[in-house]
Design a protein around this motif. Structure first.
Motif, PDB file in Angstrom:
ATOM      1  N   GLY A 307       0.815  -1.200   0.000  1.00  0.00           N
ATOM      2  CA  GLY A 307       0.000   0.000   0.000  1.00  0.00           C
ATOM      3  C   GLY A 307       0.854   1.258   0.000  1.00  0.00           C
ATOM      4  O   GLY A 307       0.559   2.225  -0.714  1.00  0.00           O
ATOM      5  N   ILE A 308       1.914   1.254   0.805  1.00  0.00           N
ATOM      6  CA  ILE A 308       2.809   2.410   0.846  1.00  0.00           C
ATOM      7  C   ILE A 308       3.525   2.581  -0.489  1.00  0.00           C
ATOM      8  O   ILE A 308       3.673   3.702  -0.996  1.00  0.00           O
ATOM      9  CB  ILE A 308       3.824   2.253   2.001  1.00  0.00           C
ATOM     10  N   VAL A 309       3.946   1.453  -1.067  1.00  0.00           N
ATOM     11  CA  VAL A 309       4.619   1.511  -2.372  1.00  0.00           C
ATOM     12  C   VAL A 309       3.702   2.124  -3.418  1.00  0.00           C
ATOM     13  O   VAL A 309       4.106   3.000  -4.197  1.00  0.00           O
ATOM     14  CB  VAL A 309       5.071   0.100  -2.809  1.00  0.00           C
ATOM     15  N   LEU A 310       2.430   1.689  -3.444  1.00  0.00           N
ATOM     16  CA  LEU A 310       1.493   2.233  -4.422  1.00  0.00           C
ATOM     17  C   LEU A 310       1.275   3.724  -4.199  1.00  0.00           C
ATOM     18  O   LEU A 310       1.226   4.507  -5.160  1.00  0.00           O
ATOM     19  CB  LEU A 310       0.161   1.488  -4.329  1.00  0.00           C
ATOM     20  N   LEU A 311       1.146   4.137  -2.937  1.00  0.00           N
ATOM     21  CA  LEU A 311       0.943   5.555  -2.642  1.00  0.00           C
ATOM     22  C   LEU A 311       2.146   6.386  -3.085  1.00  0.00           C
ATOM     23  O   LEU A 311       1.992   7.460  -3.676  1.00  0.00           O
ATOM     24  CB  LEU A 311       0.676   5.737  -1.147  1.00  0.00           C
ATOM     25  N   VAL A 312       3.359   5.889  -2.802  1.00  0.00           N
ATOM     26  CA  VAL A 312       4.578   6.607  -3.202  1.00  0.00           C
ATOM     27  C   VAL A 312       4.656   6.701  -4.725  1.00  0.00           C
ATOM     28  O   VAL A 312       4.989   7.761  -5.285  1.00  0.00           O
ATOM     29  CB  VAL A 312       5.823   5.914  -2.621  1.00  0.00           C
ATOM     30  N   VAL A 315       2.278   9.361  -5.917  1.00  0.00           N
ATOM     31  CA  VAL A 315       2.811  10.717  -5.693  1.00  0.00           C
ATOM     32  C   VAL A 315       3.902  11.032  -6.706  1.00  0.00           C
ATOM     33  O   VAL A 315       3.964  12.144  -7.267  1.00  0.00           O
ATOM     34  CB  VAL A 315       3.326  10.850  -4.247  1.00  0.00           C
ATOM     35  N   MET A 316       4.774  10.043  -6.973  1.00  0.00           N
ATOM     36  CA  MET A 316       5.845  10.252  -7.963  1.00  0.00           C
ATOM     37  C   MET A 316       5.268  10.552  -9.344  1.00  0.00           C
ATOM     38  O   MET A 316       5.739  11.455 -10.040  1.00  0.00           O
ATOM     39  CB  MET A 316       6.740   9.013  -8.021  1.00  0.00           C
ATOM     40  N   MET A 320       5.796  13.833 -11.648  1.00  0.00           N
ATOM     41  CA  MET A 320       6.351  13.765 -13.000  1.00  0.00           C
ATOM     42  C   MET A 320       5.380  14.360 -14.020  1.00  0.00           C
ATOM     43  O   MET A 320       5.797  15.006 -14.982  1.00  0.00           O
ATOM     44  CB  MET A 320       6.667  12.313 -13.352  1.00  0.00           C
ATOM     45  N   LEU A 321       4.074  14.174 -13.807  1.00  0.00           N
ATOM     46  CA  LEU A 321       3.092  14.728 -14.731  1.00  0.00           C
ATOM     47  C   LEU A 321       3.075  16.259 -14.667  1.00  0.00           C
ATOM     48  O   LEU A 321       2.787  16.934 -15.663  1.00  0.00           O
ATOM     49  CB  LEU A 321       1.698  14.189 -14.407  1.00  0.00           C
ATOM     50  N   LEU A 336      -3.734   8.914 -11.448  1.00  0.00           N
ATOM     51  CA  LEU A 336      -4.839   9.254 -10.551  1.00  0.00           C
ATOM     52  C   LEU A 336      -5.317   8.037  -9.770  1.00  0.00           C
ATOM     53  O   LEU A 336      -5.535   8.103  -8.551  1.00  0.00           O
ATOM     54  CB  LEU A 336      -5.992   9.846 -11.365  1.00  0.00           C
ATOM     55  N   LEU A 337      -5.479   6.899 -10.468  1.00  0.00           N
ATOM     56  CA  LEU A 337      -5.940   5.680  -9.799  1.00  0.00           C
ATOM     57  C   LEU A 337      -4.955   5.216  -8.744  1.00  0.00           C
ATOM     58  O   LEU A 337      -5.343   4.789  -7.651  1.00  0.00           O
ATOM     59  CB  LEU A 337      -6.161   4.570 -10.830  1.00  0.00           C
ATOM     60  N   ALA A 338      -3.654   5.282  -9.059  1.00  0.00           N
ATOM     61  CA  ALA A 338      -2.638   4.848  -8.094  1.00  0.00           C
ATOM     62  C   ALA A 338      -2.684   5.699  -6.833  1.00  0.00           C
ATOM     63  O   ALA A 338      -2.606   5.177  -5.708  1.00  0.00           O
ATOM     64  CB  ALA A 338      -1.257   4.911  -8.734  1.00  0.00           C
ATOM     65  N   LEU A 339      -2.834   6.997  -6.998  1.00  0.00           N
ATOM     66  CA  LEU A 339      -2.863   7.888  -5.842  1.00  0.00           C
ATOM     67  C   LEU A 339      -4.132   7.671  -5.017  1.00  0.00           C
ATOM     68  O   LEU A 339      -4.068   7.509  -3.786  1.00  0.00           O
ATOM     69  CB  LEU A 339      -2.780   9.344  -6.310  1.00  0.00           C
TER      70      LEU A 339
END
Length: 437
Positions: A307-312, A315-316, A320-321, A336-339
Motif C-alpha cells: 500500500g505504501i509503495v502504491l501511494l509513493v 505521488v511520484m 512527473m506529470l 490518478l488511480l494509483a494515488l
C-alpha cells in the motif's frame, strides 16, 4: 408451482434432521430457537409438502414424522430450494473472485505505475535527445529490482488453502476450530475489510440457549436463569419485564406462588418425541470480540508495504506529470488511480482499526454485565432458592411413545378406530372388574 414453504424452512429442515426425523413443536422450537407459532406452521407445511406423517397422542400432542429423504422430496418439488442451492454454489465462487480482486487491482496498479514512470522517464530523456541505450540494462527486465516481480510461479497468489511464503497448498486446520490460512490475495481483502461480523449468529445463539435452558429445566424457569442471555439492565431484572420476549416467543405463562414469587411455565416445551440428555448451556451469552484480520503477521506486513509503495508511486507520477508536457490519457488515469487507490487502501484499515477498538470495548462491557447477572444465580440467595423450589412444581416432561398414540396418518383410519374402540372397551372392563385377570 407456487412455493408455500416458510422462510424458516432451511432452519426447520436442518433441525428435523438433527432430531432424527421424529419431532414435536417443542423439540424444534427449543432446539432452533424459533417462535412456537412459526414452528408449528412450518412443521405442518413441511409435513404436508414432503409426505410426512402426524402422530396424535391421547394427550392431544402431535408428533411430526419425516422420511429420511424428505429434503430431497422438497428440493424436487420446489424450484426455490433448487435455486437456493445453486445460488449458494455460485455465490461462493463470486465472493472468492471479489475477495481476490482487491489484491489483483493493487498489484496491477503497482506494475502499471512502474511502467508509467519508466515511460515518462524515457519520454523525458528522448525529449532532451539523450542516448538511453546504457540505461536499459539498469531497468532490470530480466533480473534486478523489477525482475523480482516476475515470480516463476505466480499461482500461489490464487491458492485457496495456502498463504504467502508457504508451499503447503492443501493445508487443513490442525485443530478443531482453527481458521484455515488465507492465501495472499485473500489476505489483502481481509486486511482491508476484515472477515465478517463474529456475532452475526448472536440472536440465533441467544434463543437456542434460552430454549435449551427451558427444556433442561423441564419447562419451568425463573427470570434470573435467562436474563444473562438478554440485553437488559438490573432495573429491568428487578421487575422481571426482561422475560417478556421469552414468554411471547415460546408461549409461556407466569405462575405466582402464595408468597407472591413469580416463575414462568412453558407447557408446549414440555412434550418431546424422545427422551434426551440435558444440553450444555454456558452461564451467559458471550459476544465474540471483533478481529482485525485473520491474515498472518507476515501477510499484513506485506499488505502495508504494498500500500505504501502504491501511494509513493502515485505521488511520484503526479510530480512527473506536473513537469511533463503532453501525456497520454492512459498514463494520467494510472497516476490518478494509483494515488486515490493508495490513499483509500491505507485509510480503510486505519479507520476500521479504531472503530473495532470501540466496538470491542462495548462488547466487553456487555459481556461483563451478563456475567454479573449470571453470578446472581450462582450465589443462590434465599429468595432465588424459594423461586426455584416453586418452579419445580411445574416442571414436567412428557415423552410421546408409540403406545401413547391414538391416531397416526401412517395407517388407515378404520383399523385405528377399531383398535382404539377395543382398547377403550378393555379399559372399561378392567375398571368395572379390577379383580379379573
Amino acid at each position: 408451482m407456487t412455493s408455500r414453504l416458510p422462510a424458516t424452512a432451511p432452519v426447520l429442515m436442518s433441525t428435523i434432521e438433527g432430531l432424527n426425523y421424529r419431532v414435536t413443536v417443542g423439540d424444534v422450537a427449543s432446539q432452533a430457537g424459533l417462535e412456537l407459532n412459526l414452528t408449528q406452521q412450518g412443521l405442518m407445511t413441511l409435513a404436508s409438502e414432503s409426505g410426512g406423517d402426524l402422530q396424535v397422542a391421547d394427550s392431544g400432542e402431535i408428533v411430526y414424522v419425516f422420511a429420511p429423504d424428505f429434503r430431497h422430496v422438497l428440493r424436487n418439488k420446489f424450484l426455490r430450494l433448487r435455486l437456493q442451492e445453486v445460488w449458494r454454489k455460485i455465490w461462493r465462487v463470486l465472493f472468492y473472485i471479489i475477495r481476490i480482486s482487491f489484491g489483483i487491482i493493487l498489484i496491477g496498479l503497482i506494475v502499471a505505475a512502474i511502467v508509467a514512470i519508466i515511460a515518462l522517464a524515457l519520454a523525458a530523456q528522448a525529449s532532451r535527445g539523450e542516448d538511453n541505450d546504457s540505461d536499459w540494462g539498469n531497468i532490470g527486465w530480466g533480473g534486478g529490482s523489477l525482475g523480482y516481480w516476475w515470480h516463476p510461479n505466480i499461482f500461489w497468489l490464487f491458492d485457496w488453502n495456502t498463504g504467502y511464503g508457504h508451499r503447503r497448498r492443501y493445508r487443513q486446520p490442525e485443530r478443531p476450530g482453527e481458521t484455515p490460512q488465507l492465501n495472499f490475495l485473500e489476505s489483502i481483502f481481509s486486511f482491508l475489510f476484515g472477515d465478517g461480523n463474529p456475532n452475526a449468529d448472536l440472536d440465533d445463539r441467544r434463543w437456542q440457549s434460552i430454549g435449551s435452558i427451558i427444556r433442561n429445566h423441564q419447562g419451568a424457569i425463573i427470570a434470573e436463569q435467562v436474563t444473562p442471555f438478554l440485553d437488559q439492565t438490573d432495573t429491568l431484572l428487578a421487575n422481571e419485564s426482561s422475560i417478556l420476549p421469552v414468554l411471547l416467543r415460546f408461549n409461556g405463562q407466569p405462575e405466582v406462588s402464595p408468597d407472591g414469587e413469580i416463575i414462568y411455565h412453558f407447557p408446549q416445551l414440555q412434550s418431546t418425541a424422545e427422551s434426551k440428555r440435558k444440553k450444555y448451556v454456558a452461564n451467559y451469552l458471550e459476544e465474540k470480540p471483533w478481529q482485525f484480520t485473520q491474515a498472518t503477521t507476515g501477510q499484513v506486513t506485506i499488505a502495508i508495504i504494498l500500500g505504501i509503495v502504491l501511494l509513493v508511486l502515485g505521488v511520484m507520477l503526479q510530480g512527473m506529470l506536473a513537469t511533463a508536457g503532453a501525456v497520454s490519457g492512459l498514463i494520467q488515469a494510472i497516476a490518478l488511480l494509483a494515488l486515490v487507490y493508495g490513499i483509500i487502501y491505507l485509510a480503510i484499515p486505519a479507520g476500521r482499526y479504531f472503530w473495532l477498538q470501540r466496538q470491542n470495548q462495548q462488547i466487553a462491557a456487555r459481556n461483563q454485565q451478563r456475567q454479573d447477572q449470571a453470578a446472581q444465580l450462582d450465589r443462590v440467595s434465599p429468595e432465588i432458592q424459594h423461586k426455584l423450589d416453586f418452579a419445580k412444581q411445574f416442571a414436567a416432561e412428557t415423552i410421546i411413545r408409540k403406545q401413547d398414540l391414538i391416531y397416526t396418518t401412517e395407517e388407515d383410519l378404520m383399523p385405528q378406530e377399531l383398535k382404539q374402540a377395543g382398547a377403550d372397551w378393555e379399559k372399561q372392563l378392567q375398571d368395572r372388574h379390577p379383580e379379573a385377570p
